[in-house]
Design a protein around this motif. Structure first.
Motif, PDB file in Angstrom:
ATOM      1  N   ARG A 131       0.816  -1.216   0.000  1.00 50.78           N
ATOM      2  CA  ARG A 131       0.000   0.000   0.000  1.00 50.78           C
ATOM      3  C   ARG A 131       0.850   1.267   0.000  1.00 50.78           C
ATOM      4  O   ARG A 131       0.452   2.289  -0.536  1.00 50.78           O
ATOM      5  CB  ARG A 131      -0.911   0.012   1.235  1.00 50.78           C
ATOM      6  N   ARG A 132       2.024   1.219   0.622  1.00 50.57           N
ATOM      7  CA  ARG A 132       2.810   2.428   0.876  1.00 50.57           C
ATOM      8  C   ARG A 132       3.813   2.675  -0.249  1.00 50.57           C
ATOM      9  O   ARG A 132       4.893   2.100  -0.289  1.00 50.57           O
ATOM     10  CB  ARG A 132       3.504   2.302   2.225  1.00 50.57           C
ATOM     11  N   GLY A 133       3.442   3.562  -1.148  1.00 56.73           N
ATOM     12  CA  GLY A 133       4.266   3.816  -2.320  1.00 56.73           C
ATOM     13  C   GLY A 133       5.615   4.430  -2.000  1.00 56.73           C
ATOM     14  O   GLY A 133       6.618   4.106  -2.646  1.00 56.73           O
ATOM     15  N   ALA A 134       5.676   5.321  -1.008  1.00 56.69           N
ATOM     16  CA  ALA A 134       6.944   5.967  -0.689  1.00 56.69           C
ATOM     17  C   ALA A 134       7.980   4.949  -0.236  1.00 56.69           C
ATOM     18  O   ALA A 134       9.156   5.015  -0.634  1.00 56.69           O
ATOM     19  CB  ALA A 134       6.733   7.028   0.390  1.00 56.69           C
TER      20      ALA A 134
ATOM     21  N   GLY B 235      -0.768  -0.365  -4.131  1.00 60.10           N
ATOM     22  CA  GLY B 235      -2.194  -0.635  -4.187  1.00 60.10           C
ATOM     23  C   GLY B 235      -2.640  -1.515  -3.039  1.00 60.10           C
ATOM     24  O   GLY B 235      -1.840  -1.897  -2.166  1.00 60.10           O
ATOM     25  N   ASP B 236      -3.908  -1.842  -3.026  1.00 61.14           N
ATOM     26  CA  ASP B 236      -4.544  -2.621  -1.969  1.00 61.14           C
ATOM     27  C   ASP B 236      -4.741  -4.053  -2.456  1.00 61.14           C
ATOM     28  O   ASP B 236      -5.471  -4.284  -3.428  1.00 61.14           O
ATOM     29  CB  ASP B 236      -5.892  -1.985  -1.612  1.00 61.14           C
ATOM     30  N   VAL B 237      -4.100  -5.014  -1.789  1.00 62.62           N
ATOM     31  CA  VAL B 237      -4.161  -6.412  -2.242  1.00 62.62           C
ATOM     32  C   VAL B 237      -5.573  -6.981  -2.181  1.00 62.62           C
ATOM     33  O   VAL B 237      -5.835  -8.025  -2.779  1.00 62.62           O
ATOM     34  CB  VAL B 237      -3.209  -7.316  -1.430  1.00 62.62           C
ATOM     35  N   ARG B 238      -6.482  -6.315  -1.495  1.00 59.77           N
ATOM     36  CA  ARG B 238      -7.867  -6.797  -1.437  1.00 59.77           C
ATOM     37  C   ARG B 238      -8.634  -6.503  -2.721  1.00 59.77           C
ATOM     38  O   ARG B 238      -9.717  -7.059  -2.926  1.00 59.77           O
ATOM     39  CB  ARG B 238      -8.603  -6.143  -0.263  1.00 59.77           C
TER      40      ARG B 238
ATOM     41  N   ALA C 276      -4.626  -6.711  -8.098  1.00 56.18           N
ATOM     42  CA  ALA C 276      -3.976  -8.008  -8.325  1.00 56.18           C
ATOM     43  C   ALA C 276      -3.681  -8.211  -9.806  1.00 56.18           C
ATOM     44  O   ALA C 276      -2.600  -8.675 -10.189  1.00 56.18           O
ATOM     45  CB  ALA C 276      -4.861  -9.138  -7.799  1.00 56.18           C
ATOM     46  N   GLN C 277      -4.633  -7.848 -10.633  1.00 56.63           N
ATOM     47  CA  GLN C 277      -4.461  -7.974 -12.083  1.00 56.63           C
ATOM     48  C   GLN C 277      -3.411  -6.994 -12.605  1.00 56.63           C
ATOM     49  O   GLN C 277      -2.540  -7.360 -13.415  1.00 56.63           O
ATOM     50  CB  GLN C 277      -5.803  -7.733 -12.774  1.00 56.63           C
ATOM     51  N   ALA C 278      -3.453  -5.756 -12.109  1.00 56.52           N
ATOM     52  CA  ALA C 278      -2.516  -4.733 -12.571  1.00 56.52           C
ATOM     53  C   ALA C 278      -1.087  -5.046 -12.177  1.00 56.52           C
ATOM     54  O   ALA C 278      -0.146  -4.763 -12.939  1.00 56.52           O
ATOM     55  CB  ALA C 278      -2.922  -3.371 -12.009  1.00 56.52           C
TER      56      ALA C 278
END
Length: 255
Positions: free
Chosen positions: A38-41, A62-65, A70-72
């Motif tokens: 989730r944490r891009g930085a 992103g959010d694994v939920r 998941a696709q991206a």
């Protein structure tokens, strides 16, 4: 030759703890690593560190939920580095640490979504990519000894969701074995990660957890990452459907 020479490996939960240690180790062993969390930085800084050391890495936050994420993440891996050879589905949360009657349904659902549904979503989109890469690919999922051989009170959501991961692994191993794709679960013991310190906020509590282990200490994230390296690498070419305990003997201590 390095253990992951010319391999592309996707890692979720890569911004800290075991996932971060795995990213550094896999890259040092020759992998092109694709990092998700989730944490891009934190991911951006980790990728910069890997690249500065001569490794190949990319990230997508992103959010694994979320199914779209998941696709991206798989699409990003293939677009950036070509065939995907392995995935380490490591993202997870503790969930509510409360007596079961006190657990809110929303908290229960959140733990299952992050720990189990996200594992399913990862597999759903990683499997076609691994099949495109050819025989010898590997899927690894982080479960826990708490969901396998050692019950602890007030961990119902965590234990149930992580036990579900083991069931998912066994089913996928049977399903994908004829295609040459291996699927395994990694079961860490107590590990000195931010999640462990969230559960045990002072040194006395951490020390009590350490004493539950036969080795009388917690693991370092790098030790668990080394076991993950074995499972994603060709060194474990005849290992599939396992729940591999890397738990410092906590399971045998609790009997």
């Amino acid at each position: 030759m390095k253990a992951l020479h010319d391999k592309t490996v996707l890692i979720t939960g890569a911004s800290s703890g075991i996932g971060r240690a795995a990213a550094l180790l896999f890259a040092a062993e020759g992998a092109r690593v694709v990092l998700g969390a989730r944490r891009g930085a934190e991911l951006e800084a980790l990728v910069a560190r890997i690249q500065a050391a001569g490794g190949a890495a990319t990230w997508l936050a992103g959010d694994v939920r979320e199914e779209a994420y998941a696709q991206a993440l798989v699409r990003h891996a293939e677009d950036t580095f070509g065939p995907l050879h392995a995935a380490f589905n490591n993202a997870g949360v503790l969930g509510p640490l409360q007596p079961t009657p006190e657990v809110a349904l929303a908290d229960w659902r959140h733990a299952l979504e992050v720990n189990l549904t996200a594992a399913f979503l990862g597999a759903k989109y990683q499997i076609p990519a691994l099949l495109r890469a050819g025989s010898g690919s590997s899927l690894v999922f982080t479960s826990t000894f708490v969901g396998h051989t050692a019950g602890f009170p007030c961990t119902a959501a965590y234990a149930a969701s992580k036990a579900g991961v083991i069931g998912l692994v066994q089913s996928l191993a049977a399903e994908l074995g004829p295609s040459g794709v291996r699927v395994n679960a990694l079961l860490p013991g107590g590990t000195d990660t931010p999640m462990a310190r969230e559960m045990n906020p002072d040194e006395a509590a951490l020390g009590a957890v350490a004493r539950l282990h036969a080795l009388r200490r917690l693991a370092q994230p790098e030790e668990i990452a080394a076991a993950a390296l074995f499972l994603v690498s060709p060194a474990s070419s005849f290992v599939t459907g396992t729940a591999m305990r890397v738990d410092g003997g906590v399971s045998i201590q609790r009997g």
